[in-house]
Scaffold this motif. Structure first.
Motif, mmCIF file in Angstrom:
data_model
loop_
_atom_site.group_PDB
_atom_site.id
_atom_site.type_symbol
_atom_site.label_atom_id
_atom_site.label_comp_id
_atom_site.label_asym_id
_atom_site.label_seq_id
_atom_site.Cartn_x
_atom_site.Cartn_y
_atom_site.Cartn_z
ATOM 1 N N PHE A 1 -15.352 7.033 -8.202
ATOM 2 C CA PHE A 1 -16.167 5.971 -8.786
ATOM 3 C C PHE A 1 -16.848 6.491 -10.051
ATOM 4 C CE2 PHE A 1 -16.799 4.526 -4.180
ATOM 5 C CZ PHE A 1 -15.818 3.538 -4.258
ATOM 6 N N MET B 1 -20.109 5.407 -12.121
ATOM 7 C CA MET B 1 -21.271 4.571 -11.833
ATOM 8 C C MET B 1 -21.774 3.837 -13.075
ATOM 9 S SD MET B 1 -21.360 5.175 -8.664
ATOM 10 C CE MET B 1 -22.798 4.146 -8.329
ATOM 11 N N MET C 1 -21.453 -0.626 -3.933
ATOM 12 C CA MET C 1 -20.357 -1.084 -4.776
ATOM 13 C C MET C 1 -20.851 -1.896 -5.960
ATOM 14 S SD MET C 1 -17.655 0.288 -3.729
ATOM 15 C CE MET C 1 -16.477 -0.600 -4.746
ATOM 16 N N VAL D 1 -21.195 0.223 -9.067
ATOM 17 C CA VAL D 1 -20.006 0.904 -9.591
ATOM 18 C C VAL D 1 -19.474 0.168 -10.813
ATOM 19 C CG1 VAL D 1 -17.623 1.545 -9.077
ATOM 20 C CG2 VAL D 1 -19.402 1.874 -7.346
ATOM 21 N N ARG E 1 -16.362 1.418 -12.643
ATOM 22 C CA ARG E 1 -14.915 1.490 -12.561
ATOM 23 C C ARG E 1 -14.476 2.386 -11.401
ATOM 24 N NH1 ARG E 1 -14.874 -2.373 -15.345
ATOM 25 N NH2 ARG E 1 -13.709 -2.758 -17.297
ATOM 26 N N VAL E 2 -13.268 2.105 -10.920
ATOM 27 C CA VAL E 2 -12.660 2.890 -9.859
ATOM 28 C C VAL E 2 -11.422 3.576 -10.430
ATOM 29 C CG1 VAL E 2 -11.724 2.877 -7.520
ATOM 30 C CG2 VAL E 2 -13.435 1.165 -8.191
ATOM 31 N N ARG F 1 -12.027 -2.556 -12.076
ATOM 32 C CA ARG F 1 -13.291 -3.020 -11.528
ATOM 33 C C ARG F 1 -13.200 -3.053 -10.004
ATOM 34 N NH1 ARG F 1 -13.964 -8.590 -14.681
ATOM 35 N NH2 ARG F 1 -11.856 -8.731 -13.803
ATOM 36 N N PRO F 2 -14.261 -2.681 -9.316
ATOM 37 C CA PRO F 2 -14.188 -2.634 -7.851
ATOM 38 C C PRO F 2 -13.862 -3.974 -7.218
ATOM 39 C CG PRO F 2 -16.452 -2.339 -8.633
ATOM 40 C CD PRO F 2 -15.570 -2.223 -9.822
ATOM 41 N N LEU G 1 -10.254 -1.641 -1.522
ATOM 42 C CA LEU G 1 -10.185 -0.193 -1.455
ATOM 43 C C LEU G 1 -9.832 0.324 -0.065
ATOM 44 C CD1 LEU G 1 -13.085 0.946 -3.797
ATOM 45 C CD2 LEU G 1 -10.623 1.136 -4.160
ATOM 46 N N ALA H 1 -16.760 2.794 -0.021
ATOM 47 C CA ALA H 1 -18.131 2.358 -0.292
ATOM 48 C C ALA H 1 -19.111 2.928 0.719
ATOM 49 C CB ALA H 1 -18.209 0.830 -0.285
ATOM 50 N N LEU I 1 -19.983 6.324 -0.478
ATOM 51 C CA LEU I 1 -20.900 6.239 -1.617
ATOM 52 C C LEU I 1 -22.322 5.952 -1.146
ATOM 53 C CD1 LEU I 1 -21.395 6.150 -4.675
ATOM 54 C CD2 LEU I 1 -20.689 3.744 -4.631
ATOM 55 N N THR J 1 -15.131 10.542 -3.574
ATOM 56 C CA THR J 1 -15.520 10.034 -2.259
ATOM 57 C C THR J 1 -14.917 10.790 -1.087
ATOM 58 O OG1 THR J 1 -13.771 8.339 -2.375
ATOM 59 C CG2 THR J 1 -15.981 7.726 -3.132
#
Length: 264
Positions: free
Chosen positions: A114, A116, A131, A134, A136-137, A176-177, A182, A209, A212, A234
């Protein structure tokens, strides 16, 4: 452990681990040497190592989680992950080989990373609120290392050793999450063209998530937070696989692209 003993242990532990890292030489278990080493002291050693890294010019850039899979937790006899630090010196630029000269026994594991957008501070962080922070993933591959002989260590050893940090690379695809599921994001891990393991994001605490949120809430107990712009690794989706000299390692994700690297 008295205050004096604890302070002595923190300083000695940090120095021992940094010496092992700088010389790329494995050492024995710290816990075996210091009877009664507890998890709180192990985290204090981890923080002392970070302070010494910063003093020599490294920049704190994020956090990483370990023991996020249920199988690894059962293996270590714990029921929660552990949290450690990332610095700019741990970034492996895309296309660069594994830096074998600075590692002892590198192993690769695919991860969901992630980036942030917002600061995330506990306590009380949930998977949903995590989430929402966040930006970007990305796909990630972490090349973990351990300063302990034979990759043999206790939980306290691993925490003191910054969760076996080595180097890591992130993929160029950033989504984008809200555009991903996921828990279902799958990954195939290949070594020399052969699939050696596979997993989905559900292997990471049921959903990345959750990892996180755990990191944010755990850091709050240490008067810290996850800052905007930081990277969060993660945790390994699969078991880590050894990276032999000259090997080709690749991680292929469903939507997050692929990462390939040479064993050096």
């Amino acid at each position: 452990m008295s205050t004096t003993e604890r302070e002595w242990s923190v300083a000695r532990g940090a120095r021992a681990l940094l010496d092992a890292e700088s010389s790329a030489t494995a050492r024995g278990s710290i816990e075996a040497e210091w009877d009664g080493l507890d998890l709180g002291t192990a985290y204090a050693i981890q923080d002392e190592v970070l302070q010494r890294r910063v003093q020599r010019g490294e920049v704190l850039t994020g956090v990483k989680l370990g023991l996020t899979s249920r199988a690894k937790q059962r293996q270590m006899g714990v029921d929660a992950p552990s949290v450690a630090w990332l610095t700019d010196a741990m970034v492996l630029p895309a296309g660069d080989p594994v830096p074998r000269s600075r590692l002892i026994h590198p192993r690769a594991e695919p991860e969901i990373a992630f980036v942030m957008r917002d600061r995330l501070a506990g306590p009380g962080v949930t998977a949903t609120s995590a989430m929402a922070a966040v930006d970007r993933v990305h796909a990630g591959v972490e090349i973990i290392d351990s300063r302990y002989s034979g990759f043999k260590f206790t939980l306290a050893d691993a925490v003191a050793d910054n969760n076996s940090s080595g180097v890591y690379v992130t993929g160029s695809v950033g989504l984008r999450p809200e555009d991903l599921d996921l828990a279902l994001e799958a990954c195939l891990l290949e070594v020399d063209g052969q699939v050696v393991s596979s997993a989905t994001g559900a292997a990471v605490q049921g959903h990345p998530a959750e990892a996180l949120a755990f990191a944010a809430n755990t850091l709050a107990e240490r008067d810290a937070a996850i800052e905007a712009g930081w990277i969060v690794l993660t945790g390994g989706m699969t078991d880590a696989v050894p990276v032999a000299p000259g090997a080709r390692v690749a991680a292929h994700f469903t939507h997050l692209g692929s990462i390939s690297l040479s064993g050096g």
